[in-house]
Design a protein around this motif. Structure first.
Motif, PDB file in Angstrom:
ATOM      1  N   THR A  55     -37.619  -6.456   9.768  1.00  0.00           N
ATOM      2  CA  THR A  55     -38.509  -7.607   9.932  1.00  0.00           C
ATOM      3  C   THR A  55     -37.796  -8.874   9.488  1.00  0.00           C
ATOM      4  N   LEU A  56     -37.979  -9.944  10.265  1.00  0.00           N
ATOM      5  CA  LEU A  56     -37.424 -11.256   9.944  1.00  0.00           C
ATOM      6  C   LEU A  56     -38.543 -12.154   9.444  1.00  0.00           C
ATOM      7  N   TRP A  57     -38.304 -12.853   8.325  1.00  0.00           N
ATOM      8  CA  TRP A  57     -39.300 -13.686   7.659  1.00  0.00           C
ATOM      9  C   TRP A  57     -38.751 -15.091   7.449  1.00  0.00           C
ATOM     10  N   VAL A  58     -39.655 -16.060   7.259  1.00  0.00           N
ATOM     11  CA  VAL A  58     -39.268 -17.427   6.925  1.00  0.00           C
ATOM     12  C   VAL A  58     -40.134 -17.872   5.745  1.00  0.00           C
ATOM     13  N   ALA A  59     -39.611 -18.799   4.925  1.00  0.00           N
ATOM     14  CA  ALA A  59     -40.264 -19.136   3.660  1.00  0.00           C
ATOM     15  C   ALA A  59     -41.113 -20.396   3.739  1.00  0.00           C
ATOM     16  N   ASP A  99     -40.661  -8.195  14.002  1.00  0.00           N
ATOM     17  CA  ASP A  99     -39.894  -7.006  13.646  1.00  0.00           C
ATOM     18  C   ASP A  99     -39.272  -6.464  14.924  1.00  0.00           C
ATOM     19  N   ASP A 100     -38.630  -5.325  14.859  1.00  0.00           N
ATOM     20  CA  ASP A 100     -37.905  -4.832  16.028  1.00  0.00           C
ATOM     21  C   ASP A 100     -38.830  -4.312  17.120  1.00  0.00           C
ATOM     22  N   ARG A 101     -40.132  -4.291  16.857  1.00  0.00           N
ATOM     23  CA  ARG A 101     -41.076  -3.781  17.849  1.00  0.00           C
ATOM     24  C   ARG A 101     -42.128  -4.816  18.271  1.00  0.00           C
ATOM     25  N   ARG A 102     -42.326  -5.838  17.446  1.00  0.00           N
ATOM     26  CA  ARG A 102     -43.450  -6.735  17.703  1.00  0.00           C
ATOM     27  C   ARG A 102     -43.127  -8.151  17.239  1.00  0.00           C
ATOM     28  N   SER A 103     -43.566  -9.120  18.038  1.00  0.00           N
ATOM     29  CA  SER A 103     -43.472 -10.525  17.642  1.00  0.00           C
ATOM     30  C   SER A 103     -44.776 -10.955  16.989  1.00  0.00           C
ATOM     31  N   TYR A 104     -44.660 -11.780  15.936  1.00  0.00           N
ATOM     32  CA  TYR A 104     -45.832 -12.325  15.259  1.00  0.00           C
ATOM     33  C   TYR A 104     -46.000 -13.813  15.550  1.00  0.00           C
ATOM     34  N   VAL A 105     -45.249 -14.314  16.520  1.00  0.00           N
ATOM     35  CA  VAL A 105     -45.342 -15.712  16.934  1.00  0.00           C
ATOM     36  C   VAL A 105     -46.017 -15.738  18.296  1.00  0.00           C
TER      37      VAL A 105
END
Length: 705
Positions: free
Chosen positions: A438-442, A465-471
């Protein structure tokens, strides 16, 4: 024009080559002076393509770190009270704010060798200076380990500055070394593998006038980028290291513009990664503008591709479909002329080529036959570097900074857990850890003006994450390729050039170097986390203090993971250092008495010794001195005591640094010595390391005499 490499753009429409420059000095049309702190116009032009002269790419309107800090401007007035304020500050942040506190990262205890090493060295701080040498305290000495042009591969050509060629450069130590790492040798305890980045080139200092055609200059410059892996051997004395002759070094390797890199992760193979030279979108030639990096627990090296945007030209109109992405990454088509010798750098011919850069690269120095990889799961932006820690849960966490005014802090957490067993199977597993997760931003927020320090809480916001976008409206691949545009939509905090971000292995806190932002207070208002809207600077050593707008000296940000540790979603933050001249009222050194600290400006890279001290290298000192390396305790009664350990030569930047595993030496990369306005090969401002009549970037080892 050189013949196309099999993976370069060998098909497609014929490009109109960018105009060939008449001389090395004419390559970029250098301005007459540098407007940004003490940086020369040469540094601004060659390092980042004059990024500070361009509009800030982030026009999202997200809250600035300065706005967060603006809510604490009232508290900064309290801090100006001197000794009383210092007493408040010492008590205000001993570990982190309790609201987000949770389980701490395990703290390994240093052994007897570590206790006698760099963390406990006693030295008299080096005073600010403008010497053309690496200045170290009394009782210490420096050894030149390797420098530009030295042989790397077994077939390396002898370095001849008047007869340089791209073929020779691909066998030699490249230009402008930045990241420095030492990886254990897989077979010999008396050796190690030195891994170094070669960030960018400075042609006016590299080429004697009249010795090379413009095409040859470009070819050599391109080939002088990349990375080097070099075997080194311990010496007789504590802290000594020397380079092993290439013929006896089986692991030596030079990564350059023709090295094939493999794309990994969810975005690999995406349409925007495909070019006429690589229809698969999975193989990329070369890595460029590699800045900092990190060594993983499984023995590989991570390298960050940073100011890649400056290498792309345009022979015609740009495809409007890429306009928003290009603008967000500062890609204008006004490049360095590389398309004259390699068509893939022409945006009008290969509009997808820029999407193949701006990644975190992983290299296995223990296997010289392995193919290096670019990890799309870690996002695409101007990576200063990536540094890995193992969370209490066993998951891998990588912290990253996007080195641009007004851009963000990022974090990656792995889907699988680290396998510590010393087996081939475990190693194969660990080499996959950065491909899924999962990739996160602060986002940071201040906690109000009543506690006497710049601090607050924050949260990590999921991007994909490698399966789903949260944007909303973006696929996983789109989030990873246009990470900046994706992050803009979730309201993170815009920072002042977040560069190196690393975890302290002793106390478990995270430290980020926020180098500077000369527009702070003008285009960018201050906030609690970016509080300085004006500063005091020195025009030269000994000159009186003068007031100037902007955050010219930078900060060091300290993060304390909250509940869940490094994989949790919350943290507490504190500005441990507000850098600058100790006489300036806005400076802050974790509450330590200001009259006892060394002046420090523009923190860039960080490292830690075995007892947990923070080591800070600087880039662009705005106080009139050469850049340097500083040691700072982060806990106890000496927390905030900034002491200058060394300075680098005139015009140079301090890179690395790296504390050797036995704690008996510090390795530092001296980058761009003599990069001073008006300097040329024939009229150099520096001749460091004084082996020739011209400057040579190189790596030094500092140890006790």
């Amino acid at each position: 024009m050189t013949s196309p490499h099999p993976l370069s753009c060998s098909t497609g429409p014929t490009a109109r080559p960018a105009p060939s420059p008449a001389s090395p000095t004419a390559l970029l049309g250098l301005p007459s002076r540098g407007p940004h702190g003490s940086r020369s116009a040469m540094t601004c032009a060659f390092r980042c393509g004059n990024a500070c002269d361009q509009p800030i790419p982030n026009v999202s309107g997200n809250e600035e770190f300065h706005t967060v800090a603006e809510r604490a401007m009232a508290r900064r007035q309290v801090l100006r009270g001197g000794v009383a304020a210092a007493a408040v500050g010492v008590l205000a942040f001993s570990s982190a704010a309790p609201a987000a506190a949770g389980p701490r990262h395990p703290r390994p205890r240093p052994g007897p060798v570590a206790r006698a090493g760099a963390g406990t060295w006693s030295f008299t701080p080096v005073p600010p200076n403008r010497a053309d040498e690496v200045s170290v305290p009394d009782g210490f000495t420096t050894d030149l380990l390797i420098a530009w042009g030295d042989p790397v591969t077994r077939d390396a050509a002898r370095f001849d500055v008047r007869r340089q060629s791209a073929a020779a450069a691909r066998t030699q130590f490249g230009y402008n070394n930045d990241y420095v790492g030492l990886v254990p040798h897989p077979r010999r305890k008396d050796r190690a593998l030195l891994v170094v980045n070669h960030e960018y080139t400075d042609e006016p200092l590299m080429f004697p006038s009249g010795t090379h055609t413009p095409q040859q200059v470009l070819e050599v410059a391109i080939a002088s980028h990349g990375m080097s892996v070099v075997e080194v051997q311990r010496g007789r004395l504590p802290g000594q290291w020397s380079v092993v002759r290439p013929r006896s070094a089986r692991h030596n390797r030079r990564l350059h513009d023709r090295t094939v890199f493999e794309m990994t992760g969810p975005a690999a193979g995406d349409a925007r990664l495909r070019t006429s030279g690589d229809p698969s979108g999975r193989r990329v030639l070369g890595t460029f503008n590699n800045c900092a990096g990190g060594t993983t627990p499984w023995g590989t090296v991570l390298s960050g591709e940073e100011n890649f945007n400056q290498y792309f030209d345009a022979s015609g109109e740009l495809d409007p479909r890429h306009a928003a992405s290009y603008a967000r990454y500062g890609i204008t088509g006004a490049g360095r002329g590389w398309s004259a010798v390699d068509r893939r750098f022409d945006l009008s011919v290969e509009p997808h080529e820029p999407y193949r850069f701006g990644w975190v690269v992983e290299v296995d120095p223990t296997d010289p036959t392995s193919r290096p990889r670019k990890h799309t799961m870690l996002g695409r932006f101007k990576h200063e570097g990536a540094n890995v820690t193992i969370a209490d849960s066993g998951h891998v966490v990588a912290y990253m900074g996007d080195d641009e005014r007004g851009d963000y802090l990022y974090r990656f957490t792995s889907r699988s857990t680290y396998d510590p067993r010393p087996s081939a199977r475990a190693r194969r597993h660990n080499l996959t850890l950065l491909t899924e997760g999962t990739l996160w931003v602060a986002r940071l927020d201040g906690d109000g003006p009543d506690d006497g320090v710049h601090d607050g809480t924050g949260e990590w916001i999921r991007l994909a994450d490698d399966r789903r976008s949260y944007v909303p409206g973006m696929s996983v691949a789109e989030v990873l390729i246009d990470t900046r545009l994706a992050a803009d939509q979730v309201s993170p905090t815009r920072m002042d050039r977040p560069e190196d971000v690393e975890v302290n292995p002793v106390n478990g806190r995270v430290y980020a170097a926020l180098t500077n932002n000369s527009n702070r207070g003008t285009r960018n208002p201050p906030d609690e986390a970016n509080p300085v809207s004006s500063s005091y600077v020195r025009a030269a050593l000994g000159a009186p203090l003068t007031r100037a707008s902007g955050n010219r000296n930078g900060y060091v940000l300290e993060l304390e993971p909250g509940r869940g540790g490094h994989t949790g979603t919350t943290f507490a933050w504190n500005l441990m250092l507000v850098c600058g001249d100790p006489q300036a009222p806005e400076t802050w050194f974790a509450g330590f008495p200001k009259q006892l600290v060394s002046p420090i400006s523009c923190p860039d890279n960080v490292a830690f010794d075995a007892v947990g001290n923070l080591w800070i290298s600087t880039d662009g000192n705005a106080l009139g001195s050469n850049d340097g390396l500083f040691r700072v305790p982060v806990d106890g009664s000496r927390r905030g005591l900034v002491e200058q350990f060394l300075t680098v030569p005139l015009g140079a930047e301090t890179c690395g640094p790296f504390i050797a595993p036995d704690q008996q030496s510090v390795l530092v990369a001296v980058q761009h010595p003599g990069e001073v306005d008006g300097a040329t090969f024939e009229s150099p401002a520096s001749t460091w390391p004084h082996t020739h009549t011209f400057p040579r970037p190189g790596v030094v080892v500092v140890r006790r005499a």
